[in-house]
Scaffold this motif. Structure first.
Motif, PDB file in Angstrom:
ATOM      1  N   GLN A 172       0.655  -1.157   0.299  1.00 27.71           N
ATOM      2  CA  GLN A 172      -0.111  -0.272  -0.169  1.00 27.71           C
ATOM      3  C   GLN A 172       0.966   1.185   0.104  1.00 27.71           C
ATOM      4  OE1 GLN A 172      -3.699   0.069   2.711  1.00 27.71           O
ATOM      5  NE2 GLN A 172      -2.757   1.800   3.857  1.00 27.71           N
ATOM      6  N   ILE A 203      -3.206   3.917  -2.009  1.00 24.54           N
ATOM      7  CA  ILE A 203      -4.018   3.611  -2.136  1.00 24.54           C
ATOM      8  C   ILE A 203      -3.034   1.869  -2.358  1.00 24.54           C
ATOM      9  CG2 ILE A 203      -3.628   3.067  -5.197  1.00 24.54           C
ATOM     10  CD1 ILE A 203      -3.568   6.558  -5.399  1.00 24.54           C
ATOM     11  N   SER A 204      -3.856   1.517  -3.166  1.00 22.15           N
ATOM     12  CA  SER A 204      -3.634  -0.038  -2.984  1.00 22.15           C
ATOM     13  C   SER A 204      -4.246  -1.212  -4.249  1.00 22.15           C
ATOM     14  CB  SER A 204      -3.980  -0.975  -1.663  1.00 22.15           C
ATOM     15  OG  SER A 204      -5.145  -0.880  -1.500  1.00 22.15           O
ATOM     16  N   LYS A 205      -3.771  -2.520  -4.752  1.00 21.45           N
ATOM     17  CA  LYS A 205      -4.575  -2.625  -6.059  1.00 21.45           C
ATOM     18  C   LYS A 205      -5.404  -3.182  -6.421  1.00 21.45           C
ATOM     19  CE  LYS A 205      -0.475  -2.921  -8.773  1.00 21.45           C
ATOM     20  NZ  LYS A 205      -0.330  -1.682  -9.411  1.00 21.45           N
ATOM     21  N   LYS A 265      -8.253  -0.036 -11.359  1.00 23.49           N
ATOM     22  CA  LYS A 265      -6.927  -1.372 -11.173  1.00 23.49           C
ATOM     23  C   LYS A 265      -6.426  -1.030 -10.119  1.00 23.49           C
ATOM     24  CE  LYS A 265      -4.812  -1.544 -15.719  1.00 23.49           C
ATOM     25  NZ  LYS A 265      -4.615  -0.624 -16.930  1.00 23.49           N
ATOM     26  N   PHE A 266      -7.171   0.741  -8.792  1.00 20.82           N
ATOM     27  CA  PHE A 266      -6.933   0.317  -7.570  1.00 20.82           C
ATOM     28  C   PHE A 266      -7.817   1.017  -6.736  1.00 20.82           C
ATOM     29  CE2 PHE A 266      -2.697   2.804 -10.668  1.00 20.82           C
ATOM     30  CZ  PHE A 266      -2.252   1.721  -9.887  1.00 20.82           C
ATOM     31  N   ILE A 293       3.729   4.833  -6.586  1.00 18.20           N
ATOM     32  CA  ILE A 293       3.357   4.051  -7.426  1.00 18.20           C
ATOM     33  C   ILE A 293       4.584   3.534  -8.497  1.00 18.20           C
ATOM     34  CG2 ILE A 293       1.728   2.298  -8.158  1.00 18.20           C
ATOM     35  CD1 ILE A 293      -0.352   3.038  -6.116  1.00 18.20           C
TER      36      ILE A 293
END
Length: 129
Positions: free
Chosen positions: A4, A20-22, A59-60, A89
């Protein structure tokens, strides 16, 4: 748990911490969906701008903690925070985000009140006689 990234965005008195993470494209602000938290469409668009600029809105997953200021300040602070987190990222997003105007910290704030005046610029009414 996925890796993250986080960043901070500011605008006027508003401060947002962005994580933000996948994921699948979920955006939450203070525990609510961003469309609930920002009822006006143009504020929702402000939050979406960085993700749409890099064409990866789905995507996020984005989690935002917003404090201070008003809704507009928080939305614009979220825009800056999301952009900064995306740069962590992948630094190759920089030219795209810069062209979209997402990396500029808006320095405008409230002007201070001056002594001898009613407000920042408004003076007391002058009467000659």
């Amino acid at each position: 748990m996925e890796k993250q990234k986080n960043a901070v965005g500011r605008r006027k008195e508003a401060v947002t911490r962005v994580f933000i993470s996948k994921g699948e494209g979920n955006i939450t602000v203070n525990g609510k969906n961003y469309t609930e938290y920002f009822p006006l469409v143009y504020l929702q668009n402000q939050v979406e701008v960085p993700l749409k600029a890099i064409e990866s809105a789905d995507k996020f997953d984005v989690k935002i903690n917003a404090t201070g200021g008003g809704l507009k300040g928080q939305a614009e602070a979220a825009k800056l925070g999301i952009s900064r987190a995306l740069l962590e990222i992948n630094p190759e997003y920089r030219p795209t985000l810069k062209a979209a105007g997402c990396l500029t910290r808006d320095p405008r704030g409230v002007e201070r009140k001056k002594f001898g005046h009613k407000k920042a610029r408004r003076s007391y009414q002058f009467s000659k006689r």
